[in-house]
Every structure is written in C-alpha cells, then in structure tokens.
Design a protein around this motif. Structure first.
Motif, PDB file in Angstrom:
ATOM      1  N   UNK A   4       0.831  -1.202   0.000  1.00 26.35           N
ATOM      2  CA  UNK A   4       0.000   0.000   0.000  1.00 26.35           C
ATOM      3  C   UNK A   4       0.868   1.255   0.000  1.00 26.35           C
ATOM      4  N   UNK A   5       1.951   1.228   0.769  1.00 28.72           N
ATOM      5  CA  UNK A   5       2.865   2.372   0.809  1.00 28.72           C
ATOM      6  C   UNK A   5       3.500   2.593  -0.555  1.00 28.72           C
ATOM      7  N   UNK A   6       3.903   1.499  -1.194  1.00 32.70           N
ATOM      8  CA  UNK A   6       4.501   1.605  -2.522  1.00 32.70           C
ATOM      9  C   UNK A   6       3.518   2.201  -3.516  1.00 32.70           C
ATOM     10  N   UNK A   7       2.283   1.742  -3.438  1.00 26.37           N
ATOM     11  CA  UNK A   7       1.251   2.241  -4.340  1.00 26.37           C
ATOM     12  C   UNK A   7       0.999   3.732  -4.110  1.00 26.37           C
TER      13      UNK A   7
END
Length: 107
Positions: A4-7
């Motif tokens: 989610x952080x990467x997205x």
C-alpha cells in the motif's frame, strides 16, 4: 502494508510529475502566445523574445489564465491591433495543445 505504501508513493510521484509537466507546458504556451502576439503587433527579433518573457511572467500575477489573457488583450489594444477575444482564447487553447506535445516529447 508495504504494498500500500509503494502504491501511495507511486501515485504521489506520478501526480508530482504530471504537475511539473503541466507547469512547463503552460509556461511554453505563454511563450508561444507571446511570440504570436508580438508578431501581431509588429514586434520582431530580440524584442519579440523579451515580450514573450513578459507574457510568461504575467502568468504569476494570479491563479488561472486570465492574467495572461488581460496582458495580451491590453497590449493588442494599446497598439490598436484588431484581434477578437475569441481569437486570443483560441490561440491560448491551440498553443497549450502544442506546448503539451512539445513538453511530453522532450521527455
């Protein structure tokens, strides 16, 4: 949560890139518009380039594009150049399309 952080980081990065490209395209549009208006007023060479820079700087007066429109409209009127508001706005739209293509093709 790393996915989610990467997205989220990818979306933020793309947004920042898109904003930078649009900023460059608008500045390029304003330069093209300034060169066009200079030609309409019979201004050539270095004076036309200097005028185009004035148009670019006019865009920093307020949010939106009306400050640029008012500069062009006022300068054309001051030189008694008969160009309608419609033509100025059409040039603004056409030059923005051209500027976006130029900026995105530069990479």
């Amino acid at each position: 949560m790393s996915g989610m952080d990467d997205r989220e980081n990818a979306f933020e990065s793309k947004y920042a890139h898109d904003q930078e490209v649009e900023f460059k395209a608008i500045a390029r549009r304003n330069k093209l518009l300034g060169l066009w208006a200079a030609g309409e007023m019979g201004i050539e060479g270095d004076a036309a380039e200097a005028y185009a820079k004035e148009v670019v700087m006019a865009d920093f007066e307020e949010a939106g594009h009306e400050d640029v429109f008012r500069k062009i409209r006022g300068d054309l009127d001051a030189k008694s150049v008969d160009v309608s508001d419609h033509i100025i706005r059409k040039q603004m739209d056409d030059f923005l399309i051209q500027a976006r293509e130029q900026v995105t093709s530069e990479g």
